[in-house]
Design a protein around this motif. Structure first.
Motif, mmCIF file in Angstrom:
data_model
loop_
_atom_site.group_PDB
_atom_site.id
_atom_site.type_symbol
_atom_site.label_atom_id
_atom_site.label_comp_id
_atom_site.label_asym_id
_atom_site.label_seq_id
_atom_site.Cartn_x
_atom_site.Cartn_y
_atom_site.Cartn_z
ATOM 1 N N ASP A 80 -7.542 2.430 3.058
ATOM 2 C CA ASP A 80 -7.276 1.365 2.102
ATOM 3 C C ASP A 80 -6.224 1.829 1.099
ATOM 4 O O ASP A 80 -5.881 3.021 1.038
ATOM 5 N N VAL A 81 -5.695 0.889 0.334
ATOM 6 C CA VAL A 81 -4.577 1.224 -0.561
ATOM 7 C C VAL A 81 -4.985 2.229 -1.632
ATOM 8 O O VAL A 81 -4.165 3.044 -2.072
ATOM 9 N N LYS A 82 -6.254 2.210 -2.024
ATOM 10 C CA LYS A 82 -6.717 3.173 -3.030
ATOM 11 C C LYS A 82 -6.621 4.591 -2.494
ATOM 12 O O LYS A 82 -6.218 5.513 -3.205
ATOM 13 N N ALA A 83 -6.989 4.753 -1.221
ATOM 14 C CA ALA A 83 -6.914 6.084 -0.606
ATOM 15 C C ALA A 83 -5.464 6.549 -0.489
ATOM 16 O O ALA A 83 -5.155 7.717 -0.734
ATOM 17 N N GLY B 203 -0.709 -5.703 7.011
ATOM 18 C CA GLY B 203 -1.483 -4.785 7.832
ATOM 19 C C GLY B 203 -1.522 -5.132 9.304
ATOM 20 O O GLY B 203 -2.144 -4.395 10.091
ATOM 21 N N ASN B 204 -0.851 -6.208 9.712
ATOM 22 C CA ASN B 204 -0.882 -6.618 11.113
ATOM 23 C C ASN B 204 0.155 -5.873 11.952
ATOM 24 O O ASN B 204 -0.179 -5.282 12.985
ATOM 25 N N ARG B 205 1.420 -5.894 11.518
ATOM 26 C CA ARG B 205 2.456 -5.165 12.252
ATOM 27 C C ARG B 205 2.179 -3.662 12.240
ATOM 28 O O ARG B 205 2.377 -2.962 13.233
ATOM 29 N N SER B 206 1.696 -3.164 11.088
ATOM 30 C CA SER B 206 1.422 -1.726 10.993
ATOM 31 C C SER B 206 0.233 -1.325 11.867
ATOM 32 O O SER B 206 0.149 -0.182 12.317
ATOM 33 N N LYS C 117 -4.508 -0.544 5.255
ATOM 34 C CA LYS C 117 -5.207 -1.828 5.257
ATOM 35 C C LYS C 117 -4.743 -2.706 4.098
ATOM 36 O O LYS C 117 -4.669 -2.274 2.959
ATOM 37 N N GLY C 118 -4.400 -3.943 4.416
ATOM 38 C CA GLY C 118 -3.997 -4.891 3.374
ATOM 39 C C GLY C 118 -2.515 -4.904 3.093
ATOM 40 O O GLY C 118 -2.009 -5.837 2.473
ATOM 41 N N GLY C 119 -1.790 -3.853 3.531
ATOM 42 C CA GLY C 119 -0.341 -3.820 3.394
ATOM 43 C C GLY C 119 0.172 -3.874 1.968
ATOM 44 O O GLY C 119 -0.556 -3.620 1.000
ATOM 45 N N TRP D 113 -1.361 -3.663 -1.982
ATOM 46 C CA TRP D 113 -0.801 -2.634 -2.868
ATOM 47 C C TRP D 113 -0.261 -3.275 -4.155
ATOM 48 O O TRP D 113 -0.526 -2.800 -5.261
ATOM 49 N N SER D 114 0.456 -4.392 -3.996
ATOM 50 C CA SER D 114 1.008 -5.100 -5.156
ATOM 51 C C SER D 114 -0.100 -5.696 -6.009
ATOM 52 O O SER D 114 -0.023 -5.698 -7.247
ATOM 53 N N ALA D 115 -1.143 -6.221 -5.355
ATOM 54 C CA ALA D 115 -2.255 -6.831 -6.086
ATOM 55 C C ALA D 115 -2.960 -5.806 -6.980
ATOM 56 O O ALA D 115 -3.496 -6.164 -8.037
#
Length: 469
Positions: free
Chosen positions: A354-357, A421-424, A442-444, A448-450
Protein backbone atom coordinates in the motif's frame (compact mmCIF):
# COMPACT_ATOMS: atom_id res chain seq x y z
CA UNK A 1 -52.57 17.75 -22.87
CA UNK A 2 -49.20 16.48 -24.09
CA UNK A 3 -49.36 12.73 -24.67
CA UNK A 4 -45.72 12.68 -25.82
CA UNK A 5 -46.53 11.12 -29.16
CA UNK A 6 -44.43 12.56 -31.97
CA UNK A 7 -45.57 11.91 -35.53
CA UNK A 8 -45.13 13.18 -39.06
CA UNK A 9 -42.07 13.91 -41.22
CA UNK A 10 -40.33 15.87 -38.44
CA UNK A 11 -41.28 13.58 -35.56
CA UNK A 12 -37.69 12.84 -34.51
CA UNK A 13 -36.75 16.52 -34.71
CA UNK A 14 -39.67 17.47 -32.47
CA UNK A 15 -38.73 14.71 -30.04
CA UNK A 16 -35.11 15.89 -29.82
CA UNK A 17 -35.78 19.64 -29.71
CA UNK A 18 -35.50 20.98 -26.12
CA UNK A 19 -38.46 22.96 -24.83
CA UNK A 20 -39.23 24.52 -21.42
CA UNK A 21 -42.54 22.64 -21.42
CA UNK A 22 -40.87 19.23 -21.83
CA UNK A 23 -40.24 18.70 -18.15
CA UNK A 24 -37.08 16.92 -17.05
CA UNK A 25 -37.88 14.90 -13.91
CA UNK A 26 -36.94 16.33 -10.52
CA UNK A 27 -36.80 13.59 -7.87
CA UNK A 28 -36.39 13.98 -4.11
CA UNK A 29 -33.83 11.68 -2.52
CA UNK A 30 -35.03 9.35 0.26
CA UNK A 31 -34.11 9.81 3.91
CA UNK A 32 -31.57 6.96 3.58
CA UNK A 33 -29.46 9.29 1.42
CA UNK A 34 -30.40 12.54 3.15
CA UNK A 35 -29.62 12.81 6.88
CA UNK A 36 -30.64 16.47 6.81
CA UNK A 37 -34.29 15.73 6.05
CA UNK A 38 -35.21 14.61 9.55
CA UNK A 39 -32.87 17.01 11.34
CA UNK A 40 -33.66 20.23 9.47
CA UNK A 41 -36.50 19.41 7.04
CA UNK A 42 -34.08 20.07 4.16
CA UNK A 43 -35.07 18.30 0.94
CA UNK A 44 -32.43 17.22 -1.58
CA UNK A 45 -33.64 16.90 -5.18
CA UNK A 46 -31.93 15.45 -8.27
CA UNK A 47 -32.60 17.05 -11.67
CA UNK A 48 -32.31 13.96 -13.86
CA UNK A 49 -30.71 15.19 -17.07
CA UNK A 50 -29.96 11.53 -17.82
CA UNK A 51 -33.62 11.21 -18.84
CA UNK A 52 -33.26 13.63 -21.77
CA UNK A 53 -33.65 12.00 -25.24
CA UNK A 54 -29.87 11.71 -25.68
CA UNK A 55 -29.29 10.74 -22.07
CA UNK A 56 -27.13 13.69 -21.04
CA UNK A 57 -27.20 17.33 -19.94
CA UNK A 58 -24.96 18.50 -22.82
CA UNK A 59 -27.70 17.83 -25.36
CA UNK A 60 -29.34 21.10 -24.25
CA UNK A 61 -26.40 23.44 -25.06
CA UNK A 62 -25.53 21.31 -28.12
CA UNK A 63 -28.94 22.05 -29.64
CA UNK A 64 -28.76 25.72 -28.63
CA UNK A 65 -25.27 26.18 -30.13
CA UNK A 66 -26.40 24.58 -33.39
CA UNK A 67 -29.55 26.68 -33.47
CA UNK A 68 -27.61 29.90 -32.85
CA UNK A 69 -24.69 28.90 -35.09
CA UNK A 70 -25.96 30.53 -38.29
CA UNK A 71 -25.77 28.79 -41.66
CA UNK A 72 -24.14 25.41 -40.99
CA UNK A 73 -25.36 23.46 -43.99
CA UNK A 74 -22.56 21.55 -45.72
CA UNK A 75 -19.94 22.37 -43.09
CA UNK A 76 -17.87 19.96 -41.00
CA UNK A 77 -18.05 20.64 -37.29
CA UNK A 78 -14.98 20.31 -35.02
CA UNK A 79 -15.36 20.40 -31.24
CA UNK A 80 -12.98 19.98 -28.29
CA UNK A 81 -14.86 17.36 -26.30
CA UNK A 82 -14.22 13.86 -25.00
CA UNK A 83 -17.82 12.97 -24.36
CA UNK A 84 -21.35 14.22 -24.04
CA UNK A 85 -21.10 17.52 -25.93
CA UNK A 86 -19.63 16.11 -29.12
CA UNK A 87 -21.72 12.94 -28.78
CA UNK A 88 -24.84 15.15 -28.74
CA UNK A 89 -23.55 17.31 -31.58
CA UNK A 90 -22.85 14.17 -33.59
CA UNK A 91 -26.49 13.10 -33.36
CA UNK A 92 -28.15 16.53 -33.58
CA UNK A 93 -26.00 18.20 -36.26
CA UNK A 94 -27.70 16.36 -39.13
CA UNK A 95 -30.89 18.31 -38.43
CA UNK A 96 -28.98 21.52 -39.13
CA UNK A 97 -27.40 20.32 -42.38
CA UNK A 98 -23.93 19.68 -40.92
CA UNK A 99 -21.90 17.30 -43.09
CA UNK A 100 -19.79 15.62 -40.37
CA UNK A 101 -18.68 16.00 -36.76
CA UNK A 102 -15.15 15.54 -35.41
CA UNK A 103 -14.12 15.31 -31.76
CA UNK A 104 -10.75 16.60 -30.56
CA UNK A 105 -10.51 14.45 -27.46
CA UNK A 106 -8.23 13.61 -24.58
CA UNK A 107 -6.46 10.21 -24.64
CA UNK A 108 -7.83 9.75 -21.10
CA UNK A 109 -11.38 9.34 -22.44
CA UNK A 110 -12.83 6.03 -21.30
CA UNK A 111 -13.30 3.14 -23.73
CA UNK A 112 -17.04 3.38 -23.11
CA UNK A 113 -17.10 7.01 -24.22
CA UNK A 114 -15.03 6.29 -27.32
CA UNK A 115 -17.40 3.48 -28.23
CA UNK A 116 -20.35 5.85 -27.87
CA UNK A 117 -18.73 8.49 -30.07
CA UNK A 118 -18.13 5.92 -32.78
CA UNK A 119 -21.69 4.65 -32.36
CA UNK A 120 -22.90 8.20 -33.02
CA UNK A 121 -20.78 8.43 -36.18
CA UNK A 122 -18.38 10.98 -34.69
CA UNK A 123 -14.81 11.07 -36.04
CA UNK A 124 -12.28 11.20 -33.20
CA UNK A 125 -8.80 12.74 -33.06
CA UNK A 126 -6.90 12.18 -29.82
CA UNK A 127 -4.60 14.98 -28.69
CA UNK A 128 -1.88 14.52 -26.06
CA UNK A 129 -2.11 16.67 -22.97
CA UNK A 130 -1.52 16.59 -19.21
CA UNK A 131 -4.27 16.00 -16.67
CA UNK A 132 -4.05 19.69 -15.73
CA UNK A 133 -4.09 21.26 -19.24
CA UNK A 134 -2.45 24.59 -19.94
CA UNK A 135 -5.00 26.95 -21.53
CA UNK A 136 -2.22 28.59 -23.54
CA UNK A 137 -1.01 25.27 -24.99
CA UNK A 138 -1.16 25.64 -28.80
CA UNK A 139 -1.20 21.83 -29.11
CA UNK A 140 -4.12 21.33 -26.70
CA UNK A 141 -7.61 20.18 -27.64
CA UNK A 142 -9.29 23.60 -27.41
CA UNK A 143 -6.64 25.34 -29.53
CA UNK A 144 -6.61 22.47 -32.04
CA UNK A 145 -10.39 22.56 -32.44
CA UNK A 146 -10.32 26.34 -32.90
CA UNK A 147 -7.57 26.13 -35.51
CA UNK A 148 -9.21 23.33 -37.48
CA UNK A 149 -12.62 25.00 -37.20
CA UNK A 150 -11.22 28.17 -38.77
CA UNK A 151 -10.39 26.41 -42.05
CA UNK A 152 -12.70 26.74 -45.07
CA UNK A 153 -15.58 24.27 -44.89
CA UNK A 154 -15.22 23.77 -41.13
CA UNK A 155 -16.75 25.36 -38.03
CA UNK A 156 -15.95 25.24 -34.31
CA UNK A 157 -18.90 26.15 -32.07
CA UNK A 158 -16.62 26.30 -29.00
CA UNK A 159 -18.55 25.19 -25.93
CA UNK A 160 -16.06 26.89 -23.59
CA UNK A 161 -16.78 30.45 -24.74
CA UNK A 162 -20.07 30.19 -26.65
CA UNK A 163 -22.79 31.94 -24.64
CA UNK A 164 -25.37 29.64 -26.20
CA UNK A 165 -24.07 27.08 -23.71
CA UNK A 166 -25.29 28.82 -20.52
CA UNK A 167 -28.20 30.34 -22.47
CA UNK A 168 -29.67 26.86 -22.95
CA UNK A 169 -29.92 26.42 -19.19
CA UNK A 170 -31.21 29.95 -18.67
CA UNK A 171 -33.96 29.03 -21.14
CA UNK A 172 -34.72 25.46 -20.02
CA UNK A 173 -33.26 24.31 -16.70
CA UNK A 174 -33.76 27.46 -14.64
CA UNK A 175 -37.42 28.06 -15.62
CA UNK A 176 -38.28 24.39 -15.11
CA UNK A 177 -36.80 24.29 -11.62
CA UNK A 178 -38.64 27.46 -10.60
CA UNK A 179 -41.87 26.06 -12.03
CA UNK A 180 -41.36 22.82 -10.10
CA UNK A 181 -40.34 24.29 -6.71
CA UNK A 182 -40.79 28.06 -6.84
CA UNK A 183 -39.12 30.06 -4.09
CA UNK A 184 -38.65 26.94 -1.97
CA UNK A 185 -35.30 26.39 -3.69
CA UNK A 186 -32.64 27.26 -1.13
CA UNK A 187 -29.50 26.06 -2.91
CA UNK A 188 -28.55 25.06 -6.43
CA UNK A 189 -25.42 22.96 -6.97
CA UNK A 190 -23.60 21.78 -10.09
CA UNK A 191 -20.23 20.36 -11.07
CA UNK A 192 -17.97 22.75 -12.94
CA UNK A 193 -16.84 21.67 -16.40
CA UNK A 194 -17.67 24.26 -19.03
CA UNK A 195 -19.71 25.90 -16.19
CA UNK A 196 -22.67 26.44 -18.55
CA UNK A 197 -25.15 24.54 -16.36
CA UNK A 198 -24.26 26.44 -13.20
CA UNK A 199 -24.08 29.83 -14.89
CA UNK A 200 -27.22 29.68 -17.01
CA UNK A 201 -29.44 28.08 -14.38
CA UNK A 202 -28.38 30.41 -11.59
CA UNK A 203 -28.72 33.47 -13.84
CA UNK A 204 -32.43 32.70 -14.17
CA UNK A 205 -33.02 31.57 -10.59
CA UNK A 206 -31.26 34.58 -9.06
CA UNK A 207 -33.79 36.85 -10.76
CA UNK A 208 -36.58 34.95 -9.01
CA UNK A 209 -34.80 34.08 -5.74
CA UNK A 210 -32.27 36.83 -4.86
CA UNK A 211 -31.04 35.05 -1.70
CA UNK A 212 -30.46 31.72 -3.49
CA UNK A 213 -27.29 29.89 -2.49
CA UNK A 214 -25.25 28.77 -5.53
CA UNK A 215 -22.58 26.12 -4.96
CA UNK A 216 -19.99 24.63 -7.28
CA UNK A 217 -17.97 21.41 -7.13
CA UNK A 218 -14.54 20.79 -8.69
CA UNK A 219 -12.41 17.67 -8.84
CA UNK A 220 -9.18 17.19 -6.97
CA UNK A 221 -6.04 17.38 -9.12
CA UNK A 222 -5.04 14.06 -10.72
CA UNK A 223 -8.46 12.55 -9.99
CA UNK A 224 -10.18 11.98 -13.33
CA UNK A 225 -13.96 12.41 -13.11
CA UNK A 226 -15.73 12.74 -16.48
CA UNK A 227 -17.08 16.14 -17.42
CA UNK A 228 -15.66 18.26 -14.59
CA UNK A 229 -12.47 20.19 -13.97
CA UNK A 230 -9.95 21.17 -11.34
CA UNK A 231 -9.81 24.75 -10.13
CA UNK A 232 -6.76 25.29 -12.33
CA UNK A 233 -8.52 23.74 -15.30
CA UNK A 234 -11.29 26.32 -15.02
CA UNK A 235 -8.82 28.92 -16.30
CA UNK A 236 -9.63 27.57 -19.78
CA UNK A 237 -13.29 28.59 -19.42
CA UNK A 238 -14.26 32.05 -20.61
CA UNK A 239 -17.58 32.25 -18.73
CA UNK A 240 -17.85 34.37 -15.53
CA UNK A 241 -18.78 31.36 -13.38
CA UNK A 242 -17.18 32.74 -10.22
CA UNK A 243 -19.51 35.74 -10.17
CA UNK A 244 -22.64 33.64 -9.58
CA UNK A 245 -21.22 31.52 -6.75
CA UNK A 246 -22.27 32.35 -3.21
CA UNK A 247 -20.50 29.40 -1.56
CA UNK A 248 -16.83 28.32 -1.53
CA UNK A 249 -15.84 25.66 -4.05
CA UNK A 250 -15.70 22.07 -2.84
CA UNK A 251 -13.21 19.48 -4.08
CA UNK A 252 -14.27 15.86 -4.56
CA UNK A 253 -11.94 13.00 -5.48
CA UNK A 254 -12.48 10.19 -7.96
CA UNK A 255 -13.28 7.46 -5.46
CA UNK A 256 -15.89 9.51 -3.63
CA UNK A 257 -17.55 10.44 -6.94
CA UNK A 258 -17.88 6.82 -8.08
CA UNK A 259 -18.87 5.52 -4.64
CA UNK A 260 -21.60 8.15 -4.21
CA UNK A 261 -22.81 7.49 -7.74
CA UNK A 262 -23.14 3.82 -6.82
CA UNK A 263 -25.39 4.74 -3.89
CA UNK A 264 -27.66 6.70 -6.25
CA UNK A 265 -27.73 3.85 -8.78
CA UNK A 266 -28.69 1.32 -6.12
CA UNK A 267 -31.50 3.62 -5.02
CA UNK A 268 -32.89 3.34 -8.54
CA UNK A 269 -31.50 6.50 -10.14
CA UNK A 270 -29.39 5.44 -13.14
CA UNK A 271 -26.89 8.29 -13.04
CA UNK A 272 -23.16 8.41 -13.72
CA UNK A 273 -20.02 9.31 -11.73
CA UNK A 274 -20.39 13.05 -12.31
CA UNK A 275 -23.80 12.85 -10.60
CA UNK A 276 -22.27 11.15 -7.58
CA UNK A 277 -19.58 13.82 -7.74
CA UNK A 278 -22.11 16.66 -7.42
CA UNK A 279 -24.18 14.91 -4.76
CA UNK A 280 -21.01 14.35 -2.70
CA UNK A 281 -20.33 18.08 -3.09
CA UNK A 282 -23.86 18.89 -1.87
CA UNK A 283 -23.25 16.85 1.28
CA UNK A 284 -19.93 18.64 1.88
CA UNK A 285 -21.64 22.02 1.49
CA UNK A 286 -24.39 21.08 3.95
CA UNK A 287 -21.81 19.76 6.41
CA UNK A 288 -19.94 23.07 6.19
CA UNK A 289 -23.12 25.09 6.76
CA UNK A 290 -24.00 22.92 9.76
CA UNK A 291 -20.51 23.30 11.22
CA UNK A 292 -20.70 27.10 10.79
CA UNK A 293 -24.20 27.27 12.32
CA UNK A 294 -25.63 28.56 9.03
CA UNK A 295 -27.79 25.59 8.07
CA UNK A 296 -30.98 27.03 9.57
CA UNK A 297 -31.17 29.29 6.51
CA UNK A 298 -32.10 26.18 4.53
CA UNK A 299 -34.70 24.77 6.95
CA UNK A 300 -37.78 23.73 4.99
CA UNK A 301 -36.01 24.49 1.71
CA UNK A 302 -34.90 22.36 -1.25
CA UNK A 303 -31.31 21.77 -2.32
CA UNK A 304 -31.22 20.93 -6.03
CA UNK A 305 -28.33 19.29 -7.87
CA UNK A 306 -27.89 18.27 -11.49
CA UNK A 307 -27.33 14.67 -12.65
CA UNK A 308 -25.53 15.06 -15.99
CA UNK A 309 -25.74 11.57 -17.52
CA UNK A 310 -26.10 7.80 -17.14
CA UNK A 311 -23.58 5.28 -15.73
CA UNK A 312 -23.51 3.14 -18.87
CA UNK A 313 -20.45 4.68 -20.65
CA UNK A 314 -18.44 4.19 -17.43
CA UNK A 315 -19.52 0.71 -16.26
CA UNK A 316 -16.02 -0.73 -16.61
CA UNK A 317 -14.56 2.20 -14.67
CA UNK A 318 -16.53 1.53 -11.47
CA UNK A 319 -14.60 -1.63 -10.57
CA UNK A 320 -11.31 -0.08 -11.64
CA UNK A 321 -11.83 2.87 -9.30
CA UNK A 322 -13.63 1.22 -6.38
CA UNK A 323 -12.33 -2.35 -6.50
CA UNK A 324 -14.34 -5.55 -6.45
CA UNK A 325 -15.37 -5.27 -2.78
CA UNK A 326 -18.30 -3.02 -3.75
CA UNK A 327 -19.79 -5.58 -6.12
CA UNK A 328 -21.48 -8.97 -5.65
CA UNK A 329 -19.46 -12.10 -6.34
CA UNK A 330 -20.31 -13.99 -9.53
CA UNK A 331 -20.97 -17.62 -8.69
CA UNK A 332 -19.48 -20.32 -10.91
CA UNK A 333 -17.26 -17.78 -12.62
CA UNK A 334 -15.05 -20.68 -13.64
CA UNK A 335 -17.59 -21.46 -16.36
CA UNK A 336 -16.36 -18.46 -18.32
CA UNK A 337 -13.30 -18.54 -20.55
CA UNK A 338 -10.81 -20.42 -18.38
CA UNK A 339 -7.74 -18.97 -20.05
CA UNK A 340 -8.93 -15.41 -19.54
CA UNK A 341 -9.94 -16.15 -15.96
CA UNK A 342 -6.56 -17.77 -15.26
CA UNK A 343 -4.64 -14.75 -16.54
CA UNK A 344 -6.85 -12.26 -14.70
CA UNK A 345 -6.66 -14.25 -11.46
CA UNK A 346 -2.87 -14.34 -11.72
CA UNK A 347 -2.77 -10.57 -12.18
CA UNK A 348 -5.08 -9.88 -9.24
CA UNK A 349 -2.96 -12.11 -6.99
CA UNK A 350 0.34 -10.28 -7.55
CA UNK A 351 2.11 -9.08 -4.38
CA UNK A 352 1.12 -5.55 -3.39
CA UNK A 353 2.33 -2.76 -1.13
CA UNK A 354 0.00 0.00 0.00
CA UNK A 355 1.06 3.62 -0.42
CA UNK A 356 1.87 3.95 3.29
CA UNK A 357 4.40 1.14 3.02
CA UNK A 358 5.98 2.67 -0.10
CA UNK A 359 6.12 6.09 1.61
CA UNK A 360 7.97 4.46 4.51
CA UNK A 361 10.81 3.43 2.19
CA UNK A 362 11.90 7.06 1.75
CA UNK A 363 14.56 8.75 3.91
CA UNK A 364 13.00 12.13 3.17
CA UNK A 365 10.37 13.66 0.91
CA UNK A 366 12.55 13.51 -2.18
CA UNK A 367 15.27 10.87 -1.72
CA UNK A 368 15.05 7.59 -3.64
CA UNK A 369 13.66 4.62 -1.73
CA UNK A 370 16.41 2.34 -0.36
CA UNK A 371 17.37 -0.73 -2.40
CA UNK A 372 14.22 -0.22 -4.45
CA UNK A 373 13.52 0.72 -8.04
CA UNK A 374 10.26 2.63 -8.51
CA UNK A 375 8.94 2.19 -12.06
CA UNK A 376 6.00 4.23 -13.28
CA UNK A 377 4.37 2.40 -16.21
CA UNK A 378 2.09 5.24 -17.31
CA UNK A 379 2.58 7.15 -20.56
CA UNK A 380 5.29 9.87 -20.64
CA UNK A 381 2.80 12.77 -20.56
CA UNK A 382 1.12 11.29 -17.47
CA UNK A 383 4.51 10.82 -15.79
CA UNK A 384 5.54 14.40 -16.61
CA UNK A 385 2.30 15.67 -15.11
CA UNK A 386 3.05 14.15 -11.69
CA UNK A 387 5.06 11.24 -10.32
CA UNK A 388 6.60 9.84 -7.17
CA UNK A 389 10.01 11.22 -6.20
CA UNK A 390 12.84 9.04 -7.44
CA UNK A 391 10.65 7.02 -9.81
CA UNK A 392 11.55 6.34 -13.42
CA UNK A 393 9.20 6.09 -16.38
CA UNK A 394 8.98 2.91 -18.43
CA UNK A 395 5.58 2.72 -20.21
CA UNK A 396 3.87 -0.64 -19.94
CA UNK A 397 4.30 -1.24 -23.69
CA UNK A 398 8.10 -0.92 -23.30
CA UNK A 399 8.36 -3.06 -20.16
CA UNK A 400 9.16 -6.39 -21.91
CA UNK A 401 12.24 -4.81 -23.50
CA UNK A 402 13.38 -3.46 -20.11
CA UNK A 403 12.91 -6.86 -18.48
CA UNK A 404 15.14 -8.48 -21.12
CA UNK A 405 17.98 -6.03 -20.41
CA UNK A 406 17.77 -6.33 -16.62
CA UNK A 407 20.63 -8.11 -14.84
CA UNK A 408 19.34 -11.44 -13.54
CA UNK A 409 21.45 -11.03 -10.41
CA UNK A 410 20.15 -7.56 -9.52
CA UNK A 411 18.80 -7.92 -5.95
CA UNK A 412 16.84 -4.67 -5.99
CA UNK A 413 13.17 -4.78 -5.27
CA UNK A 414 11.01 -3.31 -8.04
CA UNK A 415 7.76 -1.48 -7.26
CA UNK A 416 5.49 -0.75 -10.20
CA UNK A 417 3.24 2.32 -10.21
CA UNK A 418 0.38 3.61 -12.37
CA UNK A 419 -2.70 5.79 -11.86
CA UNK A 420 -4.96 3.33 -10.02
CA UNK A 421 -2.98 0.09 -9.76
CA UNK A 422 -4.36 -1.75 -12.80
CA UNK A 423 -1.59 -1.26 -15.37
CA UNK A 424 1.04 -1.70 -12.66
CA UNK A 425 -0.59 -5.02 -11.65
CA UNK A 426 -0.02 -6.27 -15.19
CA UNK A 427 3.57 -5.02 -15.04
CA UNK A 428 4.12 -6.82 -11.73
CA UNK A 429 2.69 -10.02 -13.18
CA UNK A 430 5.06 -9.85 -16.16
CA UNK A 431 8.05 -9.15 -13.92
CA UNK A 432 7.20 -12.02 -11.56
CA UNK A 433 7.20 -14.39 -14.53
CA UNK A 434 10.89 -13.47 -14.96
CA UNK A 435 11.65 -14.07 -11.25
CA UNK A 436 12.01 -10.34 -10.51
CA UNK A 437 11.34 -9.29 -6.91
CA UNK A 438 8.37 -7.14 -7.94
CA UNK A 439 5.43 -5.50 -6.18
CA UNK A 440 2.43 -3.49 -7.27
CA UNK A 441 1.69 -0.20 -5.47
CA UNK A 442 -1.96 -0.60 -4.50
CA UNK A 443 -4.18 2.36 -5.34
CA UNK A 444 -1.61 4.02 -7.61
CA UNK A 445 -0.92 7.73 -7.81
CA UNK A 446 -4.58 8.47 -7.05
CA UNK A 447 -4.25 7.00 -3.56
CA UNK A 448 -0.75 8.50 -3.14
CA UNK A 449 -2.17 11.95 -3.95
CA UNK A 450 -5.15 11.41 -1.65
CA UNK A 451 -2.71 10.86 1.23
CA UNK A 452 -1.01 14.16 0.32
CA UNK A 453 2.36 12.43 -0.05
CA UNK A 454 5.11 14.33 -1.94
CA UNK A 455 5.03 14.32 -5.73
CA UNK A 456 7.12 15.80 -8.51
CA UNK A 457 4.58 17.85 -10.46
CA UNK A 458 4.31 19.83 -13.64
CA UNK A 459 4.65 23.48 -12.48
CA UNK A 460 1.36 24.33 -14.17
CA UNK A 461 -0.52 21.79 -12.03
CA UNK A 462 0.63 23.31 -8.74
CA UNK A 463 -2.48 24.87 -7.25
CA UNK A 464 -3.84 25.76 -3.85
CA UNK A 465 -5.80 22.89 -2.31
CA UNK A 466 -9.29 23.97 -1.35
CA UNK A 467 -10.09 22.64 2.13
CA UNK A 468 -13.13 20.36 2.34
CA UNK A 469 -14.81 21.94 5.31
Amino acid sequence: MNNEYYSGPEAVTHYLRPDPDKYIPLVELPESLNPYLKKYNIHIDAKLMNTLPLGNVKSLPAWQMLQDGGELSGLSLVEASSGNTVFSLGLLAQYFGVKSVRAIASPEVSDGKLDLLQLAGVNVKLVEGPICPNPDDPEGAIATAYQEGSKPGFVNLGQYDNDSNPAAHEKITGPQLFSQLGKDIGMFCAGLGTTGTLLGTSRYLHKKIPNLKVAGVVRMPNNPVPGVRTTRGLNEVAFPWSKVLTEPLMEIDEKEAYKTSLSLIRTGLLVGPSSGFVFAGVMRHLKRLEKNNEIESLRGKHVVFVCPDTPFPYVAEYKKVLGSAHFPVIENSQLRDKAAISEQTSITLVPELDVKAVRGLYDSDTSTAKDTVLIDVREPNEFADHHLPGSINIPLSELPSWIKTRNDHDPSRVIFICRSGNRSAKATYLAKQMDINAYNMKGGTVEWSAQNYPRIKDPYCVTEIIPSQ
